[in-house]
Every structure is written in C-alpha cells, then in structure tokens.
Motif scaffolding. Structure first.
Motif, PDB file in Angstrom:
ATOM      1  N   LYS A 118       0.832  -1.210   0.000  1.00 35.54           N
ATOM      2  CA  LYS A 118       0.000   0.000   0.000  1.00 35.54           C
ATOM      3  C   LYS A 118       0.866   1.261   0.000  1.00 35.54           C
ATOM      4  N   ARG A 119       1.960   1.218   0.743  1.00 35.25           N
ATOM      5  CA  ARG A 119       2.858   2.379   0.776  1.00 35.25           C
ATOM      6  C   ARG A 119       3.430   2.637  -0.616  1.00 35.25           C
ATOM      7  N   VAL A 120       3.812   1.559  -1.287  1.00 30.01           N
ATOM      8  CA  VAL A 120       4.379   1.700  -2.635  1.00 30.01           C
ATOM      9  C   VAL A 120       3.318   2.215  -3.607  1.00 30.01           C
ATOM     10  N   GLU A 121       2.094   1.727  -3.436  1.00 27.79           N
ATOM     11  CA  GLU A 121       1.016   2.199  -4.313  1.00 27.79           C
ATOM     12  C   GLU A 121       0.715   3.688  -4.081  1.00 27.79           C
ATOM     13  N   ALA A 122       0.787   4.093  -2.807  1.00 30.69           N
ATOM     14  CA  ALA A 122       0.581   5.516  -2.502  1.00 30.69           C
ATOM     15  C   ALA A 122       1.672   6.357  -3.161  1.00 30.69           C
ATOM     16  N   LEU A 123       2.901   5.856  -3.090  1.00 35.18           N
ATOM     17  CA  LEU A 123       4.006   6.557  -3.750  1.00 35.18           C
ATOM     18  C   LEU A 123       3.763   6.633  -5.253  1.00 35.18           C
ATOM     19  N   GLY A 124       3.255   5.536  -5.798  1.00 32.50           N
ATOM     20  CA  GLY A 124       2.931   5.516  -7.225  1.00 32.50           C
ATOM     21  C   GLY A 124       1.913   6.581  -7.584  1.00 32.50           C
ATOM     22  N   ARG A 125       0.882   6.720  -6.745  1.00 34.04           N
ATOM     23  CA  ARG A 125      -0.141   7.747  -7.015  1.00 34.04           C
ATOM     24  C   ARG A 125       0.453   9.142  -6.945  1.00 34.04           C
ATOM     25  N   PHE A 126       1.396   9.315  -6.021  1.00 34.77           N
ATOM     26  CA  PHE A 126       2.062  10.619  -5.924  1.00 34.77           C
ATOM     27  C   PHE A 126       2.887  10.893  -7.182  1.00 34.77           C
ATOM     28  N   LEU A 127       3.704   9.936  -7.578  1.00 29.30           N
ATOM     29  CA  LEU A 127       4.598  10.156  -8.726  1.00 29.30           C
ATOM     30  C   LEU A 127       3.819  10.323 -10.030  1.00 29.30           C
ATOM     31  N   SER A 128       2.702   9.617 -10.132  1.00 30.16           N
ATOM     32  CA  SER A 128       1.935   9.695 -11.377  1.00 30.16           C
ATOM     33  C   SER A 128       1.097  10.965 -11.456  1.00 30.16           C
ATOM     34  N   SER A 162       3.925  16.150  -8.017  1.00 31.28           N
ATOM     35  CA  SER A 162       4.899  15.141  -8.442  1.00 31.28           C
ATOM     36  C   SER A 162       6.088  15.820  -9.120  1.00 31.28           C
ATOM     37  N   PRO A 163       7.300  15.342  -8.826  1.00 30.43           N
ATOM     38  CA  PRO A 163       8.482  15.923  -9.480  1.00 30.43           C
ATOM     39  C   PRO A 163       8.660  15.453 -10.929  1.00 30.43           C
ATOM     40  N   LEU A 164       7.908  14.445 -11.326  1.00 26.86           N
ATOM     41  CA  LEU A 164       8.082  13.949 -12.702  1.00 26.86           C
ATOM     42  C   LEU A 164       7.419  14.911 -13.689  1.00 26.86           C
ATOM     43  N   HIS A 165       8.063  15.123 -14.804  1.00 29.78           N
ATOM     44  CA  HIS A 165       7.567  16.038 -15.844  1.00 29.78           C
ATOM     45  C   HIS A 165       7.397  17.469 -15.327  1.00 29.78           C
ATOM     46  N   ARG A 166       8.106  17.788 -14.243  1.00 24.83           N
ATOM     47  CA  ARG A 166       7.988  19.131 -13.664  1.00 24.83           C
ATOM     48  C   ARG A 166       9.133  20.024 -14.131  1.00 24.83           C
ATOM     49  N   LEU A 203       9.493   6.551   2.188  1.00 27.21           N
ATOM     50  CA  LEU A 203       8.646   6.555   0.994  1.00 27.21           C
ATOM     51  C   LEU A 203       7.592   7.663   1.034  1.00 27.21           C
ATOM     52  N   GLU A 204       7.228   8.093   2.262  1.00 24.12           N
ATOM     53  CA  GLU A 204       6.181   9.119   2.379  1.00 24.12           C
ATOM     54  C   GLU A 204       6.722  10.543   2.287  1.00 24.12           C
ATOM     55  N   GLU A 205       8.036  10.699   2.371  1.00 26.50           N
ATOM     56  CA  GLU A 205       8.585  12.069   2.446  1.00 26.50           C
ATOM     57  C   GLU A 205       8.707  12.697   1.058  1.00 26.50           C
ATOM     58  N   VAL A 206       7.625  12.659   0.364  1.00 30.14           N
ATOM     59  CA  VAL A 206       7.633  13.056  -1.042  1.00 30.14           C
ATOM     60  C   VAL A 206       7.729  14.568  -1.217  1.00 30.14           C
ATOM     61  N   GLU A 207       7.111  15.317  -0.271  1.00 30.11           N
ATOM     62  CA  GLU A 207       7.164  16.771  -0.433  1.00 30.11           C
ATOM     63  C   GLU A 207       8.576  17.296  -0.194  1.00 30.11           C
ATOM     64  N   ASP A 208       9.218  16.720   0.808  1.00 30.78           N
ATOM     65  CA  ASP A 208      10.601  17.101   1.099  1.00 30.78           C
ATOM     66  C   ASP A 208      11.492  16.805  -0.112  1.00 30.78           C
ATOM     67  N   MET A 209      11.249  15.682  -0.722  1.00 29.89           N
ATOM     68  CA  MET A 209      12.040  15.298  -1.895  1.00 29.89           C
ATOM     69  C   MET A 209      11.836  16.281  -3.047  1.00 29.89           C
ATOM     70  N   ASP A 227      10.974  19.348  -2.733  1.00 31.31           N
ATOM     71  CA  ASP A 227      11.664  20.581  -2.348  1.00 31.31           C
ATOM     72  C   ASP A 227      13.140  20.517  -2.739  1.00 31.31           C
ATOM     73  N   TYR A 228      13.751  19.366  -2.451  1.00 26.47           N
ATOM     74  CA  TYR A 228      15.167  19.199  -2.821  1.00 26.47           C
ATOM     75  C   TYR A 228      15.351  19.414  -4.327  1.00 26.47           C
ATOM     76  N   LEU A 229      14.522  18.760  -5.096  1.00 28.47           N
ATOM     77  CA  LEU A 229      14.662  18.845  -6.557  1.00 28.47           C
ATOM     78  C   LEU A 229      14.352  20.253  -7.060  1.00 28.47           C
ATOM     79  N   ASP A 230      13.374  20.902  -6.443  1.00 30.19           N
ATOM     80  CA  ASP A 230      13.038  22.275  -6.831  1.00 30.19           C
ATOM     81  C   ASP A 230      14.232  23.213  -6.658  1.00 30.19           C
ATOM     82  N   GLY A 231      15.073  22.891  -5.675  1.00 30.36           N
ATOM     83  CA  GLY A 231      16.226  23.746  -5.415  1.00 30.36           C
ATOM     84  C   GLY A 231      17.334  23.578  -6.439  1.00 30.36           C
ATOM     85  N   VAL A 232      17.250  22.536  -7.235  1.00 28.08           N
ATOM     86  CA  VAL A 232      18.350  22.204  -8.145  1.00 28.08           C
ATOM     87  C   VAL A 232      17.949  22.353  -9.608  1.00 28.08           C
ATOM     88  N   LEU A 233      16.761  21.901  -9.920  1.00 23.67           N
ATOM     89  CA  LEU A 233      16.362  21.836 -11.325  1.00 23.67           C
ATOM     90  C   LEU A 233      15.481  23.015 -11.720  1.00 23.67           C
TER      91      LEU A 233
END
Lengths: 665, 665
Positions: free
Chosen positions: A530-540, A548-552, A643-649, A651-657
């Motif tokens: 379920k945790r992985v599926e939740a991550l999937g919903r976030f990424l998609s 989601s950081p993908l295609h951002r 796996l749940e710390e998606v917003e923090d992640m 944020d990290y990517l926003d600072g670089v890309l």
C-alpha cells in the motif's frame, strides 16, 4: 567552426560557443563527455598535436572505475588493465637483508565492485574519445593554442551573454609536435613486438602528419573550463595562484619490462634501502613502473633544476642500488621521464560562475599516490555535469558554486596525503634494522588512514543545495549507510522482468538524469504494498494533494525526462511479478514499450556469485520498509528519506532543477 | 593481390594463395582468424558487398563464448549481449488459460564461466574482423564471387603444389548489394534512436558506395574452405550432396521492440496455444526475437514455397493469435525474414586433404535450437587451426582427417535435436489442457537431453592422433574429469607472481600453441616437489635419458615455441614463491624476462568470488599428486597422464607435430 569576419584580410575568423574546454587530457575529456551527453554547444582544444599513447599517469582508483562503468567503457579497462590490490613493503631486517612485509590488503576490498587498476593514460583517453564520439560529433581540436583572454565580468549574471573572448591559434606541425619525446624518453618503443600503440590508436598517429594551416580564431564563450595542466594558461589569465610547499621533489619514473630476480617484481610495493625507497607498480603488457626519488630542491628558487641531468641510465643505477642484492635490468623501456613537483593547490577552482579550473591546473603533487589522474577526472566529471546542465537550461546556475565547495577540500586532503606519503620516499635516515620495520608500519598506517579517500569510497561532499545532509557521518534512520554527499555504494541486482544480474554502477548510467531510487521493500507484505502504491499515485500525479516531481522540470534537449525512477525491491525474485508494481514505476512508452529496466530485485542469483541479495543490508535499509533517495547525475546521494517524504524530496529537486514554464491557459 | 597475366588484354589477373576461404560469415571468419594468427598466406572472399549489421543468427552458447574469450574479445560480447539462462514454457492449463511452467535452469549452469547469450551475428562478425586485424593484414574481400573451379586431384599428396584453380569475379555494386533487404525486411530501421548500426560499423556502411571495377582473377590455391552457406557453391563443385529430411519447414522470424502485457516478454521461453507454438528470445537493445512456425512443405518438390506470401503483418497476427489473451504489437522492427529449411547434412565435410566445407554449407536445420552460428563457428575454428598449422608446416597433414571425424557426428546430433525440438513447434494437436502440460514436460525433456551437447559442454570428439582416449566416458585415474576429446572445463586461478585471478578461458589463448598443463599438486610436500623437479629436468633436457618435447618441433612462423607450458599448483598462494618452481616452468627470456604468466595457483581470492580454489576438485585431480595433460590449440584435451608419463606424452606430440630437421653436424 566559425565564420570569416567580413572585411578582415587575415585568416582570423570569429565564432561563438557555449562552453570552451582548454586541454584534452583526462580532466578535459571528462568534462567534454558531459557536453556530448547533454548536447551542449562546446569546443575542446589541446595544444598537443597528438594524444598521448604511452606513459604518463596510470593509477585508476575504484571510484574512477565506477564512473567509467556508468559511462559504458569499464569493460575495456578491465580487458586491458592490470589489477593491483595487495601491497608489499620491503625493508631491511636487523641483518640488513631485504624482507617482505605483507601482503597488505584493504579490509574494504569488496566495498566496490572495482579494484585498483593500472593502465596508461593514453588508453583511458582513447576510451573517453570513443565514448564522446558515440554521443555527439564533438571532437578534440588538436594543435591549437589559446593566446589571449578577455572576460567582461559585468555580463557574468546574464547567462545568455558571451562574456569570455579567447583568441585561438592553430600551431604549425613543429609547434604542435615538439621533439621533447626524444629527450623525455620515447613513448613509441616496441613492447611485445607490437609497439606501444594499439590498433585503435593507429589512426591518431597518422594525423600527426596532417597538413595544418597556421591561422587564428576569436571565440566568444559563455563558459570556460581550464584543464590545461600544472602550468595552466587559463589559471594565469584569471590570476589564481598555486599555493603550497616551498620545496619540490625531483622524481624519475620508468616503464620497463623487468629483468630481475626480485620476488615481487609483479606485485605492488615499496622497497626501502639505505640508499632510498622506490615504488614498484606492475602494469599492463608486462610493463612495470618504478618511481624513483632523486632529490629535493627549493621550489621557489629562480633557477629550476636541470632535468636533463637525469638520464635513463642514472635512474636505472639508482634502482639497482636500492634493489641490491636482487638484480635489476631491462631491454625494453616503454616510456620514462624525470620531473620536479611540489605540493600546491589553488585557493579557488573557479572565478565566478563562468570560469572553472580542473585537474593539475589547480593541484600539483607527487605522482606516487596514484591519484593524479583520478582527482583530475573526478574534477572534470563534477564540473562537467553541472555546467552542461546549466548550459542547456536544465539546472539552476547556483549549483555551479558547489564545484569548488566539493572539490577544493579534497585537493587539500590529497596534498596532506602526498606530503606524508612521498615524504617516506625522500628521507632515508631510518632505512635499516628496527627503524626500517617501523618505517614499513608507518607506511601501512599512512596508506590505511587515507585509503577511503584515495579509493574514492568516501568523498565528504559538504551540505549544499545538491546535498541535503542529515548528519556528517551517516544517513537517516531509513538508510543508515546511504549518506548524502557520498557516492552510492555498488550492489548487484536482478532485473525483475528478465532475471539477469547487473551492478548498480552500470545500471545508474551517467546520462544526465537525477534519479529517484525507490527502495520498495518487501511488496509481498500488504501494508508495504500500500505504501508503494501511494508513492505511485504521488509520482503519477494521481494524488492531487501533492506535486509530483516527474515532468515538472526542463529536460536536457533530446531527453524525455529530467528525472529517472528506479525501483529496487527486496522480495524473492520468483514471488513477485513485473506487473505487480504501479505503472509509473515501469512506465509505458508507445514505441519502446514497458520500462523493463526500471524494476530490480535485491535477491541472489544462482549463476552469479557477485549477486548475493544483501544490498539492503549493505545500504543499511530495512528489508520490509525500504526507503527512498535521490541520486545526482554523478551517482552521489543528494537526498534520503522514507517513501512518504515526497514533499521534502520535491523541495530538494526544486532547489536544483529548472521548472518547466507554466503553460498559459 | 596478384599480377596481370602478360599479353592478356582483359582485366584477368592470376595469383597464388595457400588458403582460399569462400564466405566471410561466422564460419569463414573463424577459419580466417587462424590464418591471421599463424601468418598463413590466405584470402577470404564474400559475395555480399557489405557485412551484415542486424538480424540473422543471434544465439551464443557457452562453448562458443569460451572460444571468444580465448580469442580476446568476449568482454565486448558481454558488454553488448544479453544473457538468457532460464527458460519458461507457457501452455494452456485445464481451463485453457496460458500459464507459466518454469523457470527452468540448467543444473550445470556454473559448469562454464559463460552463459547462453544473445547478440546479433553482425556484431560477432565485427569483433572477429577487429581481432583478425590485430593479428595480420588479412582483410575480407567483399563483392567477389567464385565462378569456376578446377581440382587436380593427382597433386593432392604434394603439399607444395597448388592443385585448386578458382576464377573470381568482382561484382558490380548492384550485384554485390542486391535490394533483397527491402523485401526481406530492412535491417537498418532505427532502434533506440541510434539505428541498428553501432559506431564501429559506420565505416563498413560507407564502403557500400565504393566504386568497383568488374574484373576477374584466377587464383591458384593449396587449400580451400567453403563457408558459403546452405546453397554452398563450393560444395556443389565437389559434388557433395546434402542429405536428410524430405519435408521442410517455413518459419517467420521477427526482431522487434515489443508492446505487450505478456509477463515474460523479456524472458526466454515458448508459448503454446491451440493455434501454434512460438519461441520468445530476449535480446540486446530492448529487442525481442520471435520464431513463428508457418507451415511444413515438401522439400523435394520442384516448386519452392513462395516466400513473398509471408509478410511482416502476417507474422504479427499469428503471434497475436498465439499470445492471446495477452496483447502484442510493435512499432520498431529491427529485422525480419521468412525462410524454408529442412534438416540435412552432407555425408562428408571434406574432399581429400585439400577441400573443406564448414557451417551451413554442410548442415541445415531450423534456427530454433539457437545453435546454427555456434556449430558453424566451431566448424570454422576446428578446421581453421588444423589447416593453418599444416599450411605453415608445423603440424602433420594427417590431422586434417580429424576435422570430418570430429565435426560430422556433431552435425548428426544437431539434426536429431532439431527434429525433436522443432517438431514441437509444428504440431498443435495436443495444445490444450493436460496434453499441453505434457507438452511442456516433453519440451523440457528434449532441452535437458541435448543440453550438454548444445551448450558445447560435451563434444564427444573420437579417438585419433589428436585425442588419446583412456575410455569413452572419463579421464584417467589421475584426472577423472579431464576426458580426452572434451574441452577443458574452465576454472579461475591466481597468478603466482601477481596474485591476480584469471579464468583458464583467457589464460589458454587461442594462439596456435599446444600446451602442456602441469598440475604440480602441493609442492610444499617434499616428495611431490621432487616429482616436479624431475619433470623440470625432463622438460629442460637436463635429463638425458629422455627426449624433451620442448624445442623439438617446427614453430609457427614468428613464434618462439610450438609448445607452451602452464603450471597450476594446489598449495596456498602465500606459502609458495614463484622462484620455487624449476626454471623451465617459468622460462627466462633475455628481453621479456621471466615467465610470470606461466605459474598459477588453485587457491581462493578474497576479492573474487569466482576464484574459489576448487579447480582440482572440478577436474577430478588429487590435490597432492597432481597430473599432467596436453591441450590442443583449441583447448580440447588431447592427452592426460601422471607427471612421470613423459615419454608417452612425447609420443602423442610426435604423432601430431612436425619435428625440426636434425641439424647437420
């Protein structure tokens, strides 16, 4: 390469390029690799009319080899190179008889999938050139010298401008191919009856006699990388000094096929005798390299040591004296030279965000630590990916500041190591009896103290927008051994769709992508699934509560994404199916199909003893709960979390890309 | 390449060569490798104007890969190829639902260091061409056809004569590069955006448009090897038929990037359905190959099946029907073709001791067993080394007779295997329910029955002057698992002088040397050390009571010896020194120094899990007493005995090699 300036009668042409790399040695070629991979408009010039073929640097450390693997040519290095893992220290015993202390092997020998190797710089440059050719039509322009330099500092902040003006001149054949080879020790004597030059380098040799026109060119550049060696012209243009030791050491070095009854002639080691200490390095093609200290001189003296006073014959007799009573001679010398060097480092590796220096241009030291080519290539690799991504508008220009912050402290560490290590070769007072045994112990101690650093197993990159530290020493609770600022430790995994095994060093290609590594844990456990599926919903993007950081972010031209996603689960390979994972973790492409290369399994493999299914343990990750991390394009760890710390992640990517422009509605 | 015949006005020239190879496919290039290595005056021609780049054969069996390793290019195959070890058999269950039976993995998976791989023939030819270039200036002459043939049989026994006369004609561009590519399925569609052609093949593509003059040449040859495929021109000249099945099968084959939800799209396997059985083969560059049976026809019928009635679209719908309910489609097709083939074999692979046939020229069968390229290359390799050594006067011409004796029975076995295996694809009557499960079992049984043969782990070469058998099934008491007539089973060893590990497949290079392998046992044991020293005295000639085989035979031109000696001892690496062994086992060369590559140790290595120190056990050799064997240049075991059986060993060698002329006194 540029157009004739209208109305000008001379052969001077003017052109623009985004990145100009000066110097096509290991550092410059590593930087050029990134320009090729990211499709940057770039040029790379070198004053030498030909690449090197033999001699020069030869030591290759595990981290460098991991990079080669991620670039796709490590198999060629393994095929041609020589592995040297264990070291022996030969010192006189109480009766003055040379005795072996060793072999000493690193306790961390299996931390990397690659081990210390020896192969000459000319071959490494060949592999780099071939790899660059695979990715683009960027070619080294040889026999070209930079002669004048202007930098319009006030344009520095506007990245669309070309604040750097460099005048290039094409050298004549005589200038580009000086006859120093014959005084320095020819690199082209025959070894194994084939000559030192291998078939895939033959074409380069022919270029030597290519007709050259002497003409000049004005190049306007956005960025410049000076990889032009210890006497760097680029460094001098920006008034950055080299600072450090006032003494310099004179070394002789010979690459020979030995005729000797010394028992460890084909083993890495040192030999200490009352008349000095030498370093023995077994190499490819039956060659052995010997480093021989000659003397210490005042580096600040206005009269440089007369290098021509050192001859091959003199180096040979010095080796004979130190090795005695063992015999030493040779018929074949592949290459030899003598040089003078002190420990020096530039206070800064950059000037603003336009001008960068890498390799010997900013740090000089003795060759004895077997680190020069490695440090230089890692410099070039580090500035390379950052600058390439900034140049194509994919990364925030702020990241350019991390180049100096990450690499400069390592150069200091390198000098510290070299001062201690090469010091052992210069002094001879304690070279007998018990003192000699102490010396062996001391040398082992120096090597062990700096081993992690030297092998590149630890890099100590500090916190920055690219490195979100938890603590200096370890990773977060979710992944104790995944420390932001360190490279990811290699493990071998099974592909879920295929069952085949692969090292992460090959899987995590140096292709310019930041990568989210989803350590999915044991997906047979319902809660974990379920945790992985939740991550999937976030990424998609299906989970609309988060971004989601993908295609951002702006992708590198020609690439579909700026972020890759690799999933590594810990369940037994046979008990899980590829299609069990959320679509977004193995995305479908209408031409290339499903992402079969995206789902991996940390499980053992019957026919591959390297694939032991202990990767999670090596990384300090719980096999059930997993973790998540972001790898930079150079496989260094940028961010680690649950796996749940998606917003923090994000944020990290926003600072670089660089975010994609919001589409107007 | 020959001179103009004086007075003749046409463009016909006449020339001589020792060996003429017709056909530069895998079999021909393997033979050419040996001509290059042994410095034979040879030519190799091919009627195609270009080498192949995509498609064609792709299966590579362990023994073939071992040969590649001994030739020095297996690292490139590993880098580019795809490993496929486990097989799945998909059959309908009792409810008609496709279900996976498997994965099945060979119980002997770790018998070889190399595992079944897939990589297209074009790449293999590239590697072979590069390897040939490393050894000599022998080049494939493309766009050349042989048109007439004469053989003066009465000259056959005098090896200095040129009894074969072949007229060659250079084809026009249109003839050499027929447009069949477009009807057969282009090999040059883009895959991964790079095209199917890799950078190191680009130069070959350019040659396509090279200007050709249509002219003819008369070549006088001592030997000819026909490697010119199923419709072999050479075979027809010597009136050797192909004999075998009266029926032929029509197959479709496609190399595509799949768009499918079939779970095992990237796993080796078969899918059986009421409408047929297909074979799924995952490959390099995300490609998957599918073999699709179309129908069985009468091979003796005068009207050949109209191949053009099979289209890519038809093959696709057939796959879709069989895979249903799983989806199947593709956007990228790298290559496809349809062909008709039956199981046939030539009654003889040679005519006398001058004319030899190899590969498809003498055996045709379905492509489904993944053996065609392997059998062909092993044919070419087998006749290659024998003929090369005879041509340079180093080996007794009698050994040429062993080519047919060794390879012909294997072709028979291949056909037997193919009849059983491809039969499973053609018949569909039992494709449902319990019968289908039986079918899966039956297919597993067929694969397992022929696995040793197919993988090349057993070759069953019969007794001959080259193979001194003890029994048919096992080796002598001294080395139970070293059976004369079989290839030596690979083990990984540590080099005594260096400590580095190496597979025997790399160590035992295919360089034309017969090798004495001294399994020296545990030389720490005094009695054993004496046995090794006695052997040393024999080999060095110091023991005047016996004749040493070293320096007794005519060497291959440019080589120092005709016999290599490799010593493998079983004592712990650290407890023995390189210089402990008799000089003759590590001979000194005044230029290249001691034979550091000659002494090896069967001991484990901390940093290499492949090197386990269990080689003696794998070979069935007593760790204390050791044994001795002679390997042929192709790494097949020729003779095995005890360390004392030196006279018997010399007798074996005397039967094969040509003795040096006794110097006149």
């Amino acid at each position: 390469m540029g157009q004739t300036v209208a109305g000008e009668k001379s052969q001077t042409v003017e052109s623009q390029t985004d990145v100009l790399i000066i110097g096509a040695g290991p550092a410059g070629l590593m930087a050029a690799y990134w320009m090729a991979v990211c499709g940057v408009k770039a040029r790379i010039i070198d004053k030498r009319g030909m690449k090197v073929f033999t001699g020069q640097a030869d030591g290759l450390r595990p981290r460098t080899l991991e990079l080669f693997d991620s670039m796709g040519f490590q198999h060629r290095v393994i095929h041609e190179g020589h592995v040297a893992v264990e070291a022996n220290f030969w010192v006189p015993d109480e009766n003055g008889k040379l005795t072996r202390q060793g072999p000493h092997c690193s306790p961390k020998i299996n931390e990397s999938n690659h081990h210390n190797m020896l192969l000459n710089q000319g071959r490494i440059e060949r592999f780099l050139l071939d790899t660059i050719r695979k990715h683009s039509d960027l070619e080294v322009e040889r026999g070209i010298i930079a002669e004048s330099f202007e930098y319009d500092e006030k344009l520095g902040n506007d990245l669309d401008t070309y604040p750097i003006t460099v005048k290039l001149r094409t050298l004549s054949d005589e200038e580009a191919n000086p006859s120093h080879l014959s005084t320095e020790g020819s690199g082209l004597q025959p070894v194994n009856g084939q000559g030192g030059v291998l078939p895939d380098d033959w074409e380069e040799l022919i270029q030597k006699s290519r007709f050259r026109q002497t003409n000049t060119e004005i190049v306007k550049a956005k960025f410049i990388i000076g990889c032009d060696g210890a006497h760097s012209w680029t460094r001098k243009q920006v008034n950055i000094p080299l600072e450090g030791s006032s003494t310099e050491n004179i070394w002789g070095v010979i690459d020979i096929v030995p005729l000797s009854n010394f028992p460890d002639m084909r083993r890495l080691g040192t030999i200490t005798h009352s008349s000095g200490t030498i370093l023995v390095i077994p190499r490819e093609r039956k060659l052995v390299r010997l480093y021989v200290p000659v003397q210490t001189v005042d580096g600040n003296s206005s009269t440089r040591f007369d290098r021509s006073s050192i001859t091959l014959a003199k180096i040979k007799s010095r080796v004979q004296a130190i090795m005695s009573p063992y015999t030493f001679d040779f018929q074949i010398c592949d290459w030899w030279t003598a040089y003078q060097v002190g420990q020096r480092v530039a206070p800064a590796f950059n000037k603003g965000n336009r001008i960068f220096l890498a390799g010997d241009a900013v740090h000089t030291h003795s060759p004895k630590v077997g680190l020069g080519m490695n440090m230089s290539m890692q410099d070039g690799f580090n500035i390379g990916w950052k600058l390439a991504m900034v140049a194509v508008g994919a990364a925030n220009p702020d990241i350019l500041g991390t180049y100096n912050a990450e690499r400069h402290p390592l150069a200091e560490m390198l000098l510290e190591f070299d001062r201690l290590w090469s010091g052992e070769f210069m002094e001879t007072t304690d070279a007998d009896g018990p003192a000699a045994l102490d010396k062996a112990d001391r040398m082992v101690h120096v090597v062990e103290k700096y081993m992690d650093f030297a092998d590149g197993l630890r890099t100590y990159y500090p916190a920055s927008s690219l490195v979100w530290k938890v603590s200096e020493e370890e990773g977060p609770e979710a992944a104790r051994n995944l420390v932001p600022g360190e490279r990811i430790s290699p493990i071998k995994l099974r592909n879920q769709a295929e069952g085949n095994s692969k090292w992460t060093t090959r899987l995590l290609e140096s292709d310019g992508l930041f990568r989210i590594i989803v350590l999915a844990g044991d997906v047979r456990v319902e809660e974990q699934k379920k945790r992985v599926e939740a991550l999937g919903r976030f990424l998609s993007g299906e989970d609309k509560t988060k971004v989601s950081p993908l295609h951002r972010y702006v992708p590198i031209p020609g690439k579909k994404d700026q972020i890759g996603v690799v999933t590594i689960h810990s369940a037994p390979w046979k008990e899980v199916e590829f299609f069990d994972f959320p679509d977004i973790l193995r995305p479908f492409d209408p031409v290339m199909g499903w992402g079969y290369d995206d789902i991996w399994c940390d499980n053992s493999c019957t026919w591959d003893p390297h694939c032991g299914g202990q990767g999670y343990e090596k990384w300090g990750v719980d096999r059930t709960r997993g973790a998540m991390l972001v790898l930079r394009p150079d496989q260094y760890i940028g961010w680690v979390g649950e796996l749940e710390e998606v917003e923090d992640m994000t944020d990290y990517l926003d600072g670089v890309l660089v975010k994609m422009p919001t589409p107007e509605i």
